[in-house]
Scaffold this motif. Structure first.
Motif, PDB file in Angstrom:
ATOM      1  N   GLN A  59       0.834  -1.215   0.000  1.00 20.10           N
ATOM      2  CA  GLN A  59       0.000   0.000   0.000  1.00 20.10           C
ATOM      3  C   GLN A  59       0.867   1.263   0.000  1.00 20.10           C
ATOM      4  O   GLN A  59       0.585   2.215  -0.737  1.00 20.10           O
ATOM      5  N   ASP A  60       1.912   1.280   0.825  1.00 19.84           N
ATOM      6  CA  ASP A  60       2.808   2.438   0.868  1.00 19.84           C
ATOM      7  C   ASP A  60       3.554   2.588  -0.452  1.00 19.84           C
ATOM      8  O   ASP A  60       3.749   3.689  -0.945  1.00 19.84           O
ATOM      9  N   ALA A  63       1.166   3.939  -3.123  1.00 22.27           N
ATOM     10  CA  ALA A  63       0.590   5.261  -2.858  1.00 22.27           C
ATOM     11  C   ALA A  63       1.631   6.384  -2.866  1.00 22.27           C
ATOM     12  O   ALA A  63       1.305   7.531  -3.157  1.00 22.27           O
ATOM     13  N   GLY A 175       1.028  -7.249   2.438  1.00 19.30           N
ATOM     14  CA  GLY A 175      -0.220  -6.821   1.810  1.00 19.30           C
ATOM     15  C   GLY A 175      -0.448  -7.455   0.450  1.00 19.30           C
ATOM     16  O   GLY A 175      -1.497  -7.269  -0.143  1.00 19.30           O
TER      17      GLY A 175
END
Ligand code: ZN
Length: 260
Positions: A59-60, A63, A175
């Motif tokens: 996710q990091d 994003a 993730g």
């Protein structure tokens, strides 16, 4: 070495000799002797720099372009590029030659097992490989060396040459799901072995650690070789704390000798 430790080693040597289908699970602890730090040990990558974990979180990574830039800089200097296989990797390649090895399941992304001589058919890379880059959009793979060569001040975060998507090493980040086919193969190897060895892994990450349960439920003997305690020590038939690079070559040499 204490008398108790000697007894434990002798037991494992006997089990190796008697086993017909051995499945091995390896983690970062087998590559630390090759100069690749582990993640959660006292000198681990994440113990020393918790921020580094963000680069390994999907996710990091998706994003935040700054996280990706740092990830590319970090890949450029990854110790895998200059690492050589060590005695433990070579011992496992030797174990394959006895015909007893069902599979070598690894959580490592460094390909040191293959470079030590383990065949690609036996190595199951649960968490992928850092030697390839993969597009998160179209899935195309390219050699990591080619993508690293593109990284520069003008192009700090190279994108997919085909579709413009985000590129990442072909490794499993937090993730991200494991490749179902890879996981199935690992599961099957745990299920059909009669001896399961977990080495150099803290057994803190699922689903890799769950392979131990699969093997034990299928009736296999289960041995943990790890410097630090693991959550699976209680259900292991025995636990060896000695350095892998010292005990594994001796254990395998005894099996090889017996076979010849
Ligand atoms: Zn693409």
């Amino acid at each position: 070495m204490t008398a108790a430790a000697k007894t434990r080693l002798a037991n494992v040597a006997e089990w190796l000799a008697a086993a017909e289908r051995i499945t091995v699970l390896t983690g970062a602890g087998i590559s630390t002797d090759s100069g690749i730090p582990d993640y959660r040990g006292p000198n681990g990558v994440w113990t020393r720099n918790p921020e580094a974990q963000r680069m390994s979180t999907i996710q990091d990574y998706v994003a935040d372009p700054e996280v990706r830039k740092r990830a590319w800089q970090s890949r450029k200097v990854h110790p895998a590029w200059n690492a050589e296989p060590n005695d433990a990797h070579r011992a496992l390649a030797g174990l394959e030659k006895t015909g007893k090895l069902t599979a070598l399941v690894t959580q490592n992304i460094d390909e040191l097992h293959q470079r030590a001589g383990s065949s690609r058919e036996k190595v199951i890379e649960l968490h992928g490989t850092i030697w390839w880059a993969e597009c998160l959009t179209c899935g195309v793979r390219s050699p990591m060396a080619d993508e690293l060569a593109r990284v520069s001040d003008d192009e700090p975060d190279p994108s997919c040459a085909l579709c413009g998507g985000i590129l990442k090493s072909a490794t499993i980040s937090f993730g991200q799901q494991l490749d179902p086919a890879v996981l199935r193969a690992a599961w099957a190897a745990a299920q059909r072995c009669d001896l399961f060895l977990a080495m150099g892994t803290s057994l803190m990450v699922q689903p890799a650690a769950g392979l131990c349960d699969v093997a034990v439920e299928a009736g296999a003997r289960f041995v943990v070789v790890n410097a630090e305690p693991t959550p699976y020590d209680d259900i292991a038939d025995t636990v060896l704390r000695e350095p892998i690079g010292e005990i594994l070559p001796a254990l395998v040499a005894a099996v090889v000798e017996e076979r010849t």
